[in-house]
Design an enzyme around this catalytic site. Structure first.
Site, PDB file in Angstrom:
ATOM      1  CD  GLU A  45      -2.623   1.113   2.777  1.00 22.93           C
ATOM      2  OE1 GLU A  45      -3.349   2.041   2.883  1.00 22.93           O
ATOM      3  OE2 GLU A  45      -2.390   0.152   3.454  1.00 22.93           O
ATOM      4  CE  LYS A 116      -7.323   1.397   3.364  1.00 23.53           C
ATOM      5  NZ  LYS A 116      -6.079   1.761   4.137  1.00 23.53           N
ATOM      6  CB  CYS A 152      -4.632  -1.953   3.941  1.00 23.98           C
ATOM      7  SG  CYS A 152      -3.891  -2.677   5.730  1.00 23.98           S
TER       8      CYS A 152
END
Length: 546
Positions: A45, A116, A152
């Site tokens: 990330e 994200k 994540c």
């Protein structure tokens, strides 16, 4: 039968150094293609900026530098690995909003970006400050496999995982910067196994590695099959490229078993975290090495072992600074350990300086009884000496106080708190002993007498820590409940602790916030470290009761 070789790039980017991170990514793709025949390479990330970039994201030049990096990657990777799909993390401003992105590169073209969706805003995370959430899944088909991209917290949240599966993903690929704390690796694997079973898809988890200020990333990238079983696990605390081969039968893609590094024991994991955090802080900051006070006590002895394991003995300098109350065995043990580990070592008695200060202050202190002021003066003289060595030799001062002491203010401002980094800042005293015993079990590094004798600051005659604090087993149990679980004083008492001990400890914790704000940074290894994890006001009127 179709197959697909995916390489997990478990690397240690430098926050803010986009050019160096870009070069590292290009080299990793070249190596992954050459050595492993990679069809897909996945990075962590926000790899191009490092994680977390914090307010660097607000710099005007950030977006233009990232665009230059993306163009460079497309141009150079097209020449060295045109058939390799690259998935890499970076921030980006799109339609006037900033997102945490995963970009997909193939054949010299960026084929898509995933934003994200789940932005963490708890503990050490503050992503709501910087990013807007995404809402759409991203599917990328390569060599017959549909890859669903996640980042994540999407895994922890769960909804984006289900969304990707419903959109037709064959394999879930997750880019991560998941900080370490005690028990985190096993916690992750339990959750990821649950997610894989929930949607019936294999899952790829690629984590960052290395230290960044107080955060530390442990790696441990892994691949789980659709039943939640680990097929491949990369090493913890080591950079590298880890390949996994997927094959397709009539119904699905399945990862083939490969290397499965074992989960580490608690002491080894924690010790590696402290070594990694210190090493990266010193090296990435450009210090030549560290200098530290070596008292012959358990905290400084463990800190010395950590420094040597992080940097090597040639970059570590230890100084014993005895005073009238420093025991002969402390001086002997310090000298023995310095010789054992092969570090630079010198002895600087502080009595002349303490006496000079005392004489200068005599008129001002006339008629006032001796108290902790005189004790703190010893500590501050030591701090002055260490900072002088730091300035002259370009060595960072490594401080040595543990979390138990920092919690209750059992430390001296501008004395033993002086320094640039503290490897033990988030380590309770009981864990200090556990780590010392574990380190000695690998190879002797700390004189045994340092571990077995009662702890003392040695600032007064016959002084022991137990004179002013509860036993560390009791103290740490109270602190863990108050700091990490946010239990009230009364709730801790109900759990079986003495009322006087509890109120004494929690009042010390609350009263010492001003000290902790002036303490050096240190690696965070518990659920609630002092720093970005625990943001209490210094001046407040809160009462620590029910």
């Amino acid at each position: 039968m179709q197959d697909l070789t995916l390489v997990m790039a478990q690397l240690d980017p430098m926050v803010g150094d986009i050019a160096a991170n870009t070069a590292a990514a290009i080299e990793a793709v070249r190596e992954a293609r050459l050595e492993h025949g990679a069809d897909v390479v996945v990075f962590s990330e926000l790899f191009l900026t490092g994680y977390p970039p914090e307010d660097l994201l607000l710099r005007e030049a950030m977006e233009s530098r990232l665009q230059d990096a993306l163009e460079e990657m497309a141009r150079k990777i097209d020449k060295i690995a045109p058939e390799t799909l690259v998935i890499i993390g970076y921030p980006g401003v799109r339609r006037g909003q900033r997102y945490n992105l995963a970009g997909v590169l193939l054949g010299g073209e960026w084929r898509g970006e995933y934003a994200k969706q789940a932005l963490p805003n708890y503990q050490v995370f503050d992503e709501d400050r910087y990013f807007e959430p995404g809402h759409e899944p991203l599917m990328i088909e390569h060599k017959g496999a549909r890859l669903g991209i996640l980042i994540c917290e999407d895994l922890w949240d769960g909804a984006p995982v289900r969304q990707a599966a419903e959109a037709g993903a064959d394999i879930l690929v997750t880019l991560n910067a998941s900080p370490f704390h005690l028990d985190k690796p096993a916690e992750r694997e339990r959750l990821f196994a649950e997610r894989a079973r929930e949607v019936g898809r294999p899952l790829v988890y690629v984590n960052a590695i290395g230290g960044q200020d107080e955060l530390v990333f442990d790696g441990g990238s892994l691949v789980l099959d659709a039943a939640g079983e680990v097929a491949v696990r990369a090493p913890f605390w080591q950079v590298g490229l880890m390949p996994v081969r997927f094959t397709r039968d009539e119904a699905s893609w399945e990862p083939q078993g490969g290397e499965r590094e074992p989960l580490l024991g608690a002491e080894e994991n924690l010790y590696c975290a402290l070594v990694t955090g210190l090493r990266d802080y010193v090296n990435k900051s450009g210090f030549k090495g560290v200098v530290m006070g070596l008292s012959g006590g358990i905290d400084s002895s463990l800190s010395l072992a950590i420094a040597v394991d992080a940097l090597g003995p040639d970059r570590v300098h230890a100084v014993m600074m005895p005073y009238h109350y420093t025991a002969e065995i402390s001086q002997a043990d310090a000298a023995e350990q310095a010789k054992m580990l092969g570090v630079g070592y010198e002895v600087m008695p502080i009595a002349p300086m303490v006496e000079a200060f005392t004489a200068t202050l005599a008129d001002s202190f006339s008629g006032l009884a001796a108290d902790t002021t005189e004790e703190n003066l010893q500590s501050r003289v030591r701090g002055v000496l260490l900072m002088a060595i730091s300035n002259k030799k370009g060595l960072m001062v490594q401080t040595t106080g543990n979390k138990s002491e920092m919690a209750v203010g059992y430390a001296t401002l501008y004395g033993d708190m002086v320094g640039g980094y503290n490897a033990l800042k988030d380590v309770y005293k009981t864990w200090v002993y556990r780590l010392a015993n574990w380190r000695n079990a690998q190879e002797p590094a700390i004189p045994e007498r340092v571990i077995t004798r009662p702890p003392s600051a040695e600032l007064a005659p016959d002084q022991q820590d137990s004179d002013s604090l509860p036993g560390y087993d009791v103290l740490d149990a109270i602190l863990e409940r108050y700091i990490e679980r946010d239990m009230s004083a009364e709730a801790i008492i109900e759990a079986g602790f003495e009322r006087d001990d509890v109120y004494r400890v929690v009042k010390l914790v609350d009263r010492s916030e001003y000290k902790r704000r002036q303490a050096p940074v240190g690696v965070r290894v518990t659920l609630r470290g002092f720093g970005r994890d625990r943001r209490y006001p210094i001046v407040n009127g809160w009462q620590p009761g029910a």
